[in-house]
Design a protein around this motif. Structure first.
Motif, PDB file in Angstrom:
ATOM      1  N   LEU A   1       2.706  -8.777   0.317  1.00  0.00           N
ATOM      2  CA  LEU A   1       1.627  -8.442  -0.873  1.00  0.00           C
ATOM      3  C   LEU A   1       2.202  -7.519  -1.427  1.00  0.00           C
ATOM      4  O   LEU A   1       3.128  -6.413  -1.291  1.00  0.00           O
ATOM      5  CB  LEU A   1       0.787  -7.882  -0.706  1.00  0.00           C
TER       6      LEU A   1
ATOM      7  N   MET B   1       1.991  -6.556  -6.133  1.00  0.00           N
ATOM      8  CA  MET B   1       0.215  -6.020  -7.287  1.00  0.00           C
ATOM      9  C   MET B   1       1.040  -5.908  -7.915  1.00  0.00           C
ATOM     10  O   MET B   1       2.344  -5.354  -8.314  1.00  0.00           O
ATOM     11  CB  MET B   1       0.370  -4.780  -6.291  1.00  0.00           C
TER      12      MET B   1
ATOM     13  N   TYR C   1      -2.872  -9.794  -6.934  1.00  0.00           N
ATOM     14  CA  TYR C   1      -2.099  -9.732  -5.932  1.00  0.00           C
ATOM     15  C   TYR C   1      -1.739 -11.416  -5.342  1.00  0.00           C
ATOM     16  O   TYR C   1      -2.053 -12.745  -6.236  1.00  0.00           O
ATOM     17  CB  TYR C   1      -3.176  -9.372  -5.092  1.00  0.00           C
TER      18      TYR C   1
END
Length: 484
Positions: free
Chosen positions: A466, A468, A476
């Motif tokens: 992930l 961000m 995201y």
């Protein structure tokens, strides 16, 4: 006289004036003469030296000379015997010829040399013919032996082929270029219920029912005209009335010159395999029905729970209301998955793009509250297995819910983007908004809210990465593999 005409002569002398003249004449002509006077001396001389001709005086020397002619002709037939009549009597001439003399000289003085050369030439011709005959007999004998060896090899080969032919448990047959049965094994006879004498020399129209014969004849035409194999499946009714399923293969038989001389066919009984395939399909169908029923019941139970939460949310006050609403959306996202699975033909995966469209509509319907926030959905056809779809659906629910609840505080408009694509065997999920952005004080690694704790757990469950970003809102980017 040249040297090639000089001969070695065995002269059985009669001790008469005629014999004396003959001896002198032969010597003058350059011949080598060996004189003997009785039969024992003749055979003794022949044991040590070969002679071109035997010159034998008959008549005045007695009847035993006629008998000697017979003995020589019987025991040494390859040496010419020239009888010389000492008396000139006809009976001596006839007797000499009857006993085997090659020629008889009555007045030898003028014609003796010609008679000798003629008899020797005749003997040489006979010898050549004899040698040719012997050679021919040898060649014939060798050819007969080779033919006999080849015949035995063919018989052994035929016997081996017939043994192998009959030992095969699969029905097998041969046809000639006219599509008539030329051979078949016992398994083929048992399959159609006829003995060989009722099959060989017959066509399919004389053995099988008409509709089946047309089908089999079409296969024959394909093989014989196209020079290629043909492979078909068919049912056969056995003599006991049972029906068996066969795979039938036919191949052309090529002659040495490349032309097709017929075809060979074999039947493979696949009844057991077909029954197993049918049973497996029935079992899979039954399992599909059971799985659909399970998904349907799970969906109903989740919808029941989500409905109870919705009712409870309406009567809740203060901080409890958003918590109940979040639980409601989480349960509803899972219920939607089971609903998709129930309506999809394949039960181990779903069209996640279609699922996202339905899920986003429901989430936006829940949290818009009159605001003008658009949903930009950018997906292509992506299928996920159920073990990936559930955590991914919950992840989308958490991130989109967080954007709608907190990303546009103090604003009445905005945009939330949801992207889903498959690239290089990886799934790329993108969720972003153009709202106020996530505060720097909030970190996913040290989150204390239930929502972000769920996000961290779901990322771990998906074995995903992930990324961000907080510029121009919050975005995201999640990447994971679609397989387990």
């Amino acid at each position: 006289m040249d040297s090639s005409s000089r001969r070695r002569i065995l002269f059985v002398d009669g001790d008469t004036s005629v014999c004396k003249i003959i001896g002198e004449t032969l010597a003058d002509n350059g011949h080598t003469i060996v004189r003997v006077y009785d039969g024992e001396a003749v055979f003794a001389a022949l044991q040590h030296v070969s002679y071109d001709i035997i010159l034998l005086a008959v008549g005045a020397s007695g009847t035993h000379r006629i008998e000697l002619v017979r003995r020589i002709a019987q025991n040494i037939p390859e040496i010419p015997v020239l009888a010389v009549s000492e008396t000139g009597l006809t009976e001596d001439v006839v007797a000499a010829f009857r006993c085997g003399a090659w020629d008889v000289m009555v007045t030898p003085r003028e014609e003796l040399e010609d008679a000798i050369q003629h008899a020797i030439a005749r003997a040489e011709r006979m010898r050549e013919r004899y040698l040719d005959h012997q050679l021919l007999e040898t060649q014939i004998r060798d050819s007969k032996q080779q033919l006999e060896t080849a015949r035995k090899q063919l018989e052994d080969q035929d016997s081996l082929q017939e043994t192998v032919f009959e030992c095969l448990v699969t029905p097998l047959f041969l046809k000639d270029a006219n599509k008539l049965y030329a051979a078949c094994n016992n398994a083929f006879c048992a399959m159609i219920g006829l003995p060989k004498n009722k099959i060989l020399g017959k066509s399919v129209f004389e053995i099988f029912p008409y509709e089946q014969a047309v089908f089999l004849d079409a296969m024959d035409n394909t093989v014989l005209s196209g020079k290629t194999s043909d492979f078909q499946e068919t049912d056969m009714v056995h003599p006991d009335g049972s029906t068996r399923h066969y795979t039938m293969m036919k191949n052309p038989l090529h002659r040495r010159n490349g032309s097709i001389g017929g075809l060979v066919g074999v039947f493979y009984d696949i009844t057991v395999q077909k029954q197993s395939e049918y049973d497996l399909r029935a079992s899979l169908l039954e399992k599909d029905v059971l799985l659909k029923e399970i998904h349907h019941r799970v969906k109903n139970n989740l919808q029941l729970v989500s409905s109870l939460l919705a009712l409870q949310t309406e009567s809740a006050e203060g901080s409890a209301k958003p918590l109940l609403l979040s639980c409601y959306n989480r349960i509803r996202s899972m219920a939607l998955l089971h609903e998709e699975l129930y309506g999809f033909d394949v039960l181990d995966r779903i069209d996640f793009s279609s699922y996202l469209k339905t899920l986003s509509l429901k989430l936006f319907g829940t949290y818009l509250d009159g605001r003008d926030i658009d949903c930009d959905l950018d997906t292509n056809s992506v299928y996920l297995e159920i073990n990936k779809a559930i955590p991914c659906g919950l992840l989308v629910t958490e991130l989109v819910t967080n954007a709608l609840r907190h990303g546009f505080s103090g604003r009445t408009s905005g945009r939330v983007t949801i992207g889903l694509h498959k690239k290089d065997e990886h799934i790329h999920l993108h969720i972003s908004d153009n709202g106020i952005g996530l505060p720097e004080s909030i970190s996913l690694e040290h989150a204390n809210s239930l929502g972000f704790m769920l996000v961290t757990g779901l990322i771990s469950q998906l074995r995903a990465t992930l990324t961000m970003q907080r510029e121009h809102g919050t975005s995201y980017d999640i990447v994971f593999t679609p397989r387990k």
